[in-house]
Design a protein around this motif. Structure first.
Motif, PDB file in Angstrom:
ATOM      1  N   GLU A 107       0.827  -1.208   0.000  1.00  0.00           N
ATOM      2  CA  GLU A 107       0.000   0.000   0.000  1.00  0.00           C
ATOM      3  C   GLU A 107       0.864   1.262   0.000  1.00  0.00           C
ATOM      4  N   SER A 108       1.959   1.230   0.728  1.00  0.00           N
ATOM      5  CA  SER A 108       2.845   2.398   0.797  1.00  0.00           C
ATOM      6  C   SER A 108       3.494   2.669  -0.555  1.00  0.00           C
ATOM      7  N   LEU A 109       3.934   1.614  -1.223  1.00  0.00           N
ATOM      8  CA  LEU A 109       4.552   1.787  -2.536  1.00  0.00           C
ATOM      9  C   LEU A 109       3.540   2.307  -3.554  1.00  0.00           C
ATOM     10  N   ARG A 110       2.289   1.916  -3.417  1.00  0.00           N
ATOM     11  CA  ARG A 110       1.253   2.441  -4.320  1.00  0.00           C
ATOM     12  C   ARG A 110       1.083   3.941  -4.123  1.00  0.00           C
ATOM     13  N   VAL A 111       1.124   4.387  -2.870  1.00  0.00           N
ATOM     14  CA  VAL A 111       1.000   5.825  -2.593  1.00  0.00           C
ATOM     15  C   VAL A 111       2.186   6.569  -3.206  1.00  0.00           C
ATOM     16  N   LEU A 112       3.373   6.038  -3.027  1.00  0.00           N
ATOM     17  CA  LEU A 112       4.567   6.682  -3.580  1.00  0.00           C
ATOM     18  C   LEU A 112       4.551   6.657  -5.105  1.00  0.00           C
ATOM     19  N   GLU A 113       3.975   5.610  -5.681  1.00  0.00           N
ATOM     20  CA  GLU A 113       3.861   5.555  -7.139  1.00  0.00           C
ATOM     21  C   GLU A 113       2.907   6.634  -7.641  1.00  0.00           C
ATOM     22  N   ALA A 114       1.805   6.857  -6.912  1.00  0.00           N
ATOM     23  CA  ALA A 114       0.858   7.905  -7.296  1.00  0.00           C
ATOM     24  C   ALA A 114       1.493   9.289  -7.229  1.00  0.00           C
ATOM     25  N   LYS A 115       2.484   9.456  -6.365  1.00  0.00           N
ATOM     26  CA  LYS A 115       3.194  10.734  -6.246  1.00  0.00           C
ATOM     27  C   LYS A 115       4.326  10.865  -7.267  1.00  0.00           C
ATOM     28  N   GLY A 116       4.532   9.809  -8.056  1.00  0.00           N
ATOM     29  CA  GLY A 116       5.571   9.841  -9.083  1.00  0.00           C
ATOM     30  C   GLY A 116       6.961   9.526  -8.582  1.00  0.00           C
ATOM     31  N   LEU A 117       7.078   9.073  -7.320  1.00  0.00           N
ATOM     32  CA  LEU A 117       8.402   8.819  -6.752  1.00  0.00           C
ATOM     33  C   LEU A 117       8.961   7.464  -7.158  1.00  0.00           C
ATOM     34  N   VAL A 118       8.089   6.501  -7.392  1.00  0.00           N
ATOM     35  CA  VAL A 118       8.542   5.164  -7.777  1.00  0.00           C
ATOM     36  C   VAL A 118       7.675   4.665  -8.925  1.00  0.00           C
ATOM     37  N   ASP A 133      10.147  13.117 -12.838  1.00  0.00           N
ATOM     38  CA  ASP A 133       8.880  12.400 -12.840  1.00  0.00           C
ATOM     39  C   ASP A 133       8.052  12.643 -11.585  1.00  0.00           C
ATOM     40  N   TRP A 134       8.630  13.302 -10.575  1.00  0.00           N
ATOM     41  CA  TRP A 134       7.907  13.500  -9.318  1.00  0.00           C
ATOM     42  C   TRP A 134       6.772  14.502  -9.488  1.00  0.00           C
ATOM     43  N   ASN A 135       5.718  14.318  -8.709  1.00  0.00           N
ATOM     44  CA  ASN A 135       4.646  15.305  -8.651  1.00  0.00           C
ATOM     45  C   ASN A 135       5.056  16.374  -7.636  1.00  0.00           C
ATOM     46  N   LEU A 136       5.774  17.365  -8.101  1.00  0.00           N
ATOM     47  CA  LEU A 136       6.336  18.374  -7.207  1.00  0.00           C
ATOM     48  C   LEU A 136       5.274  19.271  -6.573  1.00  0.00           C
ATOM     49  N   LEU A 137       4.025  19.172  -7.047  1.00  0.00           N
ATOM     50  CA  LEU A 137       2.951  19.955  -6.454  1.00  0.00           C
ATOM     51  C   LEU A 137       2.250  19.192  -5.332  1.00  0.00           C
ATOM     52  N   ASP A 138       2.653  17.964  -5.092  1.00  0.00           N
ATOM     53  CA  ASP A 138       2.054  17.167  -4.019  1.00  0.00           C
ATOM     54  C   ASP A 138       2.486  17.751  -2.670  1.00  0.00           C
ATOM     55  N   PRO A 139       1.526  18.023  -1.765  1.00  0.00           N
ATOM     56  CA  PRO A 139       1.886  18.641  -0.475  1.00  0.00           C
ATOM     57  C   PRO A 139       2.917  17.843   0.319  1.00  0.00           C
ATOM     58  N   ASP A 140       2.859  16.505   0.259  1.00  0.00           N
ATOM     59  CA  ASP A 140       3.853  15.711   0.982  1.00  0.00           C
ATOM     60  C   ASP A 140       5.252  15.926   0.412  1.00  0.00           C
TER      61      ASP A 140
END
Length: 295
Positions: A107-118, A133-140
């Motif tokens: 589940e954690s990797l899915r969240v990070l994938e949605a943020k473009g980190l992995v 590739d990162w979502n730099l506008l993501d608040p996290d």
């Protein structure tokens, strides 16, 4: 003092002592730990067997569940560069090091994938993606960058982005006569004034964040409203001022009040001008993003 001001100041004091009033912390979000209180990400290559337990204890103080803790830890490690681009992430290894189940890791990797980190691909596995590739506008990600080695770039980029978003939002908001929202903005200025008088920086920051979020909502532009989380994140992260409203002072409070007055008068130009003045109270911002010429 208004009831709303008393509520916010009570909630801020309660949260500062670890005791949250019912529903108050959710209504007025703010950064839950200062830069000095944050624990740096562990080194992935360390042979220290306590790595996972140490990391979990550190993030656990922030009130996150196991899933949130692991997202926080891995996210910080990626953004800080401890886990470089194209680095393979083996779920079994992660689970062992952080002492969490495969379900939590997945589940954690899915969240990070949605943020473009992995990225996860069949026959390739999960790998860290490059910054592009990162979502730099993501608040996290904004928060993680603000407390990592990219914090100076993050501050500059947030300043430039706010200069693009907020003056326009102030101008547009002046054309929308939603009295209840304008009243709410006035309440936030009142709360900020009381908080500054009492030296309550936490309540000031929470009212400030709500003021800017409400202003963007009042602009009536859904695309701008979608970016309101970025402004909130910019106000919540620490590591040095990026705008005048980062620190309670009379000049900042006065500019907030002038914005409210301009909105009440439906004067878009005055609202935009007051917002630009607010964003340049601190001279560092003026050097980063000079105000455009007046036509």
């Amino acid at each position: 003092m208004s009831t709303l001001a008393q509520t916010m100041m009570t909630a801020a004091r309660s949260s500062d002592s670890g005791l949250a009033g019912p529903g108050e912390l959710d209504r007025y979000p703010y950064a839950d730990a200062s830069g000095a209180d944050r624990v740096g990400p562990p080194v992935w290559e360390s042979a220290e067997p306590e790595l996972g337990r140490v990391g979990r204890r550190a993030t656990g103080s922030r009130g996150r569940g196991l899933h949130g803790q692991l997202v926080q830890q891995l996210g910080q490690m990626i953004v800080s560069g401890d886990l470089g681009a194209d680095r393979p992430l083996v779920p079994e290894e992660i689970g062992q090091r952080f002492e969490v189940s495969r379900t939590v890791v997945r589940e954690s990797l899915r969240v990070l994938e949605a943020k473009g980190l992995v990225s996860a691909r069949p026959n390739v596995g999960t790998r860290v993606r490059p910054v592009s590739d990162w979502n730099l506008l993501d608040p996290d990600i904004i928060e993680w960058r603000a407390f990592g080695p990219q914090r100076d770039d993050q501050r500059r980029e947030l300043s430039e982005l706010r200069w693009t978003i907020e003056p326009l939002a102030a101008r547009l908001a002046a054309g929308h006569g939603r009295e209840e929202v304008q009243q709410r903005l006035g309440d936030m200025v009142e709360i900020m004034g009381h908080a500054m008088t009492q030296g309550d920086a936490l309540t000031f920051a929470r009212a400030d964040a709500e003021f800017h979020s409400l202003l963007i909502q009042l602009a009536g532009n859904r695309m701008l409203e979608h970016l309101s989380g970025i402004v909130s994140a910019a106000l919540q992260v620490s590591g040095g001022p990026v705008a005048g409203c980062d620190r309670p002072n009379e000049a900042s409070l006065g500019h907030h009040a002038r914005i409210v007055d301009a909105l009440a008068a439906a004067d878009g130009a005055a609202a935009e001008s007051a917002m630009r003045q607010l964003l340049t109270v601190h001279p560092e911002v003026e050097r980063v993003v000079p105000a455009p010429r007046e036509h």
